[in-house]
Design an enzyme around this catalytic site. Structure first.
Site, PDB file in Angstrom:
ATOM      1  N   LYS A 138      -1.811  18.939   0.245  1.00 54.20           N
ATOM      2  CA  LYS A 138      -2.526  19.909   1.054  1.00 54.20           C
ATOM      3  C   LYS A 138      -3.891  20.133   0.444  1.00 54.20           C
ATOM      4  O   LYS A 138      -4.829  20.650   0.681  1.00 54.20           O
ATOM      5  CB  LYS A 138      -1.952  21.415   0.977  1.00 54.20           C
ATOM      6  CG  LYS A 138      -0.470  21.560   1.490  1.00 54.20           C
ATOM      7  CD  LYS A 138      -0.071  22.812   1.092  1.00 54.20           C
ATOM      8  CE  LYS A 138       1.537  22.747   1.492  1.00 54.20           C
ATOM      9  NZ  LYS A 138       2.231  24.097   1.177  1.00 54.20           N
TER      10      LYS A 138
ATOM     11  N   GLU B 244      -9.181  12.410  -1.592  1.00 57.26           N
ATOM     12  CA  GLU B 244      -8.192  12.942  -2.431  1.00 57.26           C
ATOM     13  C   GLU B 244      -8.675  14.166  -3.340  1.00 57.26           C
ATOM     14  O   GLU B 244      -9.961  14.202  -3.474  1.00 57.26           O
ATOM     15  CB  GLU B 244      -7.724  11.868  -3.249  1.00 57.26           C
ATOM     16  CG  GLU B 244      -6.468  11.159  -3.115  1.00 57.26           C
ATOM     17  CD  GLU B 244      -5.249  11.983  -3.491  1.00 57.26           C
ATOM     18  OE1 GLU B 244      -5.192  13.612  -3.524  1.00 57.26           O
ATOM     19  OE2 GLU B 244      -4.322  11.425  -3.867  1.00 57.26           O
ATOM     20  N   ASP B 245      -8.254  15.084  -3.538  1.00 55.87           N
ATOM     21  CA  ASP B 245      -8.507  16.307  -4.271  1.00 55.87           C
ATOM     22  C   ASP B 245      -8.841  15.782  -5.794  1.00 55.87           C
ATOM     23  O   ASP B 245      -9.501  16.213  -6.457  1.00 55.87           O
ATOM     24  CB  ASP B 245      -7.469  17.451  -4.450  1.00 55.87           C
ATOM     25  CG  ASP B 245      -6.005  17.045  -4.320  1.00 55.87           C
ATOM     26  OD1 ASP B 245      -5.745  15.832  -4.881  1.00 55.87           O
ATOM     27  OD2 ASP B 245      -5.040  17.709  -4.586  1.00 55.87           O
TER      28      ASP B 245
ATOM     29  N   ASP C 237      -4.970  11.767 -10.886  1.00 56.45           N
ATOM     30  CA  ASP C 237      -4.467  11.979 -12.457  1.00 56.45           C
ATOM     31  C   ASP C 237      -3.770  11.003 -13.108  1.00 56.45           C
ATOM     32  O   ASP C 237      -4.662  10.017 -13.480  1.00 56.45           O
ATOM     33  CB  ASP C 237      -3.567  13.299 -12.149  1.00 56.45           C
ATOM     34  CG  ASP C 237      -2.879  13.974 -13.358  1.00 56.45           C
ATOM     35  OD1 ASP C 237      -3.429  13.814 -14.446  1.00 56.45           O
ATOM     36  OD2 ASP C 237      -1.812  14.434 -13.260  1.00 56.45           O
TER      37      ASP C 237
ATOM     38  N   LYS D 235      -9.344  12.151 -13.641  1.00 52.84           N
ATOM     39  CA  LYS D 235      -8.973  12.735 -15.157  1.00 52.84           C
ATOM     40  C   LYS D 235      -8.717  11.650 -15.744  1.00 52.84           C
ATOM     41  O   LYS D 235      -7.520  11.087 -15.691  1.00 52.84           O
ATOM     42  CB  LYS D 235      -7.581  13.498 -15.246  1.00 52.84           C
ATOM     43  CG  LYS D 235      -7.707  14.906 -14.573  1.00 52.84           C
ATOM     44  CD  LYS D 235      -6.108  15.412 -14.890  1.00 52.84           C
ATOM     45  CE  LYS D 235      -5.977  17.149 -14.472  1.00 52.84           C
ATOM     46  NZ  LYS D 235      -4.806  17.349 -14.378  1.00 52.84           N
TER      47      LYS D 235
ATOM     48  N   PHE E 166      -5.148  21.240 -16.698  1.00 51.64           N
ATOM     49  CA  PHE E 166      -4.693  21.675 -15.257  1.00 51.64           C
ATOM     50  C   PHE E 166      -5.718  22.375 -14.639  1.00 51.64           C
ATOM     51  O   PHE E 166      -5.820  23.471 -15.387  1.00 51.64           O
ATOM     52  CB  PHE E 166      -3.222  22.217 -15.464  1.00 51.64           C
ATOM     53  CG  PHE E 166      -2.680  22.372 -14.257  1.00 51.64           C
ATOM     54  CD1 PHE E 166      -1.933  21.340 -13.790  1.00 51.64           C
ATOM     55  CD2 PHE E 166      -2.787  23.442 -13.612  1.00 51.64           C
ATOM     56  CE1 PHE E 166      -1.285  21.468 -12.586  1.00 51.64           C
ATOM     57  CE2 PHE E 166      -1.965  23.659 -12.253  1.00 51.64           C
ATOM     58  CZ  PHE E 166      -1.458  22.613 -11.717  1.00 51.64           C
ATOM     59  N   VAL E 167      -6.164  22.216 -13.463  1.00 51.60           N
ATOM     60  CA  VAL E 167      -7.094  22.846 -13.014  1.00 51.60           C
ATOM     61  C   VAL E 167      -6.504  23.370 -11.403  1.00 51.60           C
ATOM     62  O   VAL E 167      -5.680  22.625 -10.916  1.00 51.60           O
ATOM     63  CB  VAL E 167      -8.651  21.914 -12.582  1.00 51.60           C
ATOM     64  CG1 VAL E 167      -9.264  21.630 -13.767  1.00 51.60           C
ATOM     65  CG2 VAL E 167      -8.025  20.581 -11.773  1.00 51.60           C
TER      66      VAL E 167
ATOM     67  N   ASP F 186      -3.489  23.754  -6.344  1.00 53.95           N
ATOM     68  CA  ASP F 186      -2.800  24.825  -6.448  1.00 53.95           C
ATOM     69  C   ASP F 186      -1.883  24.888  -7.780  1.00 53.95           C
ATOM     70  O   ASP F 186      -1.902  23.971  -8.444  1.00 53.95           O
ATOM     71  CB  ASP F 186      -1.546  24.926  -5.364  1.00 53.95           C
ATOM     72  CG  ASP F 186      -0.524  23.719  -5.674  1.00 53.95           C
ATOM     73  OD1 ASP F 186      -0.849  22.576  -5.873  1.00 53.95           O
ATOM     74  OD2 ASP F 186       0.572  24.258  -5.743  1.00 53.95           O
TER      75      ASP F 186
ATOM     76  N   ARG G 280      -5.267  27.990  -3.967  1.00 57.83           N
ATOM     77  CA  ARG G 280      -5.918  26.933  -3.423  1.00 57.83           C
ATOM     78  C   ARG G 280      -7.223  27.380  -2.459  1.00 57.83           C
ATOM     79  O   ARG G 280      -8.141  26.494  -2.177  1.00 57.83           O
ATOM     80  CB  ARG G 280      -5.043  26.447  -2.112  1.00 57.83           C
ATOM     81  CG  ARG G 280      -3.855  25.631  -2.428  1.00 57.83           C
ATOM     82  CD  ARG G 280      -2.960  25.132  -1.263  1.00 57.83           C
ATOM     83  NE  ARG G 280      -1.812  24.545  -1.704  1.00 57.83           N
ATOM     84  CZ  ARG G 280      -1.504  23.527  -2.267  1.00 57.83           C
ATOM     85  NH1 ARG G 280      -2.472  22.676  -2.704  1.00 57.83           N
ATOM     86  NH2 ARG G 280      -0.283  23.037  -2.408  1.00 57.83           N
TER      87      ARG G 280
END
Ligand code: IMP
Length: 175
Positions: A41, A97-98, A101, A129, A150-151, A157, A163
Site C-alpha cells: 500500500k 516503490e515507497d 530497505d 536505506k 524506521f520511517v 505505516d 500512511r
C-alpha cells in the site's frame, strides 16, 4: 506507550523532489507511453502525486505483495496478494516503490516482472536505506537516501497508522 514523530522530510521537499524526478523521467523517455506499477500500500500517495507531475501518456496499475514466509509461489519468487491487471509485454514499465530497505521485495519483483517481457523496466523509489541493503536492487530514480531508521508517513505505516501524513517522519517511542 505513546509515539512522538519527528519530521525527516517535509511535504514541500517531497513535492519539489517529485517534480524534479518527473522532469528527469520525461527527459529520459521523451513522449513514450509509460506504465507505472505502484506497489501497495506504501506507494499510494507517491504514485498519485508523481503521475500528476509526469504528464504524457501514462497507464497505472498496482500490485500488492504478501510478506515473505518460507513458502513461495509456483514462480518461486513472489507471493502476490494482488497481481497486476495489465500485461507488461512490450510496455515501458516504471515500478514505483515507497522505500527500498533490504532490497528483497524489489529484487524478487524485478525478476518476476522481467519474465513478462516488458520493453523496458526501471525503478523509482521515494526512499532508500543503503545501509540496510542485503540484496542487489536496482534503483534508477531516487527521491531521498536516508539512514537505517524506521520511517512513517507519505504512504508508509507503523502497524497501519500514519500512511496519510503528507511528510516522512521518524517514530520515537516514549516510555
Ligand atoms: P525490503 O524488501 O526489505 O526492501 O522492504 C521493503 C518494504 O518494507 C517496503 O515496501 C515497506 O513496506 C517496508 N519498510 C521498509 N522499511 C520501512 C520503514 O522504515 N517504514 C515503513 N515500512 C518500511
Amino acid at each position: 506507550m505513546t509515539e512522538k514523530l519527528d519530521v525527516l522530510i517535509s511535504a514541500e521537499k517531497i513535492q519539489v523532489r517529485l517534480q524534479e524526478l518527473a522532469q528527469q523521467v520525461r527527459e529520459d523517455y521523451g513522449d513514450e507511453p509509460l506504465l507505472l506499477v505502484g506497489i501497495l500500500k506504501g506507494s499510494y500517495q507517491l504514485i498519485s502525486d508523481f503521475s500528476r507531475y509526469l504528464g504524457g501518456e501514462v497507464k497505472i496499475d498496482f500490485a500488492q505483495i504478501s510478506s515473505y514466509g518460507e513458502g513461495t509461489t509456483s514462480s518461486g519468487l513472489v507471493r502476490f496478494k494482488k497481481d497486476l491487471d495489465l500485461s507488461l509485454e512490450g510496455e515501458h514499465v516504471l515500478i514505483v516503490e515507497d522505500i527500498v530497505d533490504t532490497g528483497l521485495t524489489l529484487n524478487h519483483l524485478l525478476e518476476l516482472f522481467q519474465t513478462r517481457r516488458p520493453a523496458s523496466m526501471r525503478v523509482l523509489t521515494l526512499l532508500s536505506k543503503p545501509a540496510a541493503r542485503a540484496y542487489p536492487a536496482r534503483v534508477d530514480y531516487l527521491g531521498f537516501e536516508i539512514d537505517d531508521v524506521f520511517v512513517v508517513g507519505y504512504g508508509l505505516d507503523y502497524a497501519e497508522r500514519y500512511r496519510n501524513l503528507p511528510y516522512v517522519g521518524v517514530v520515537r517511542s516514549q516510555p
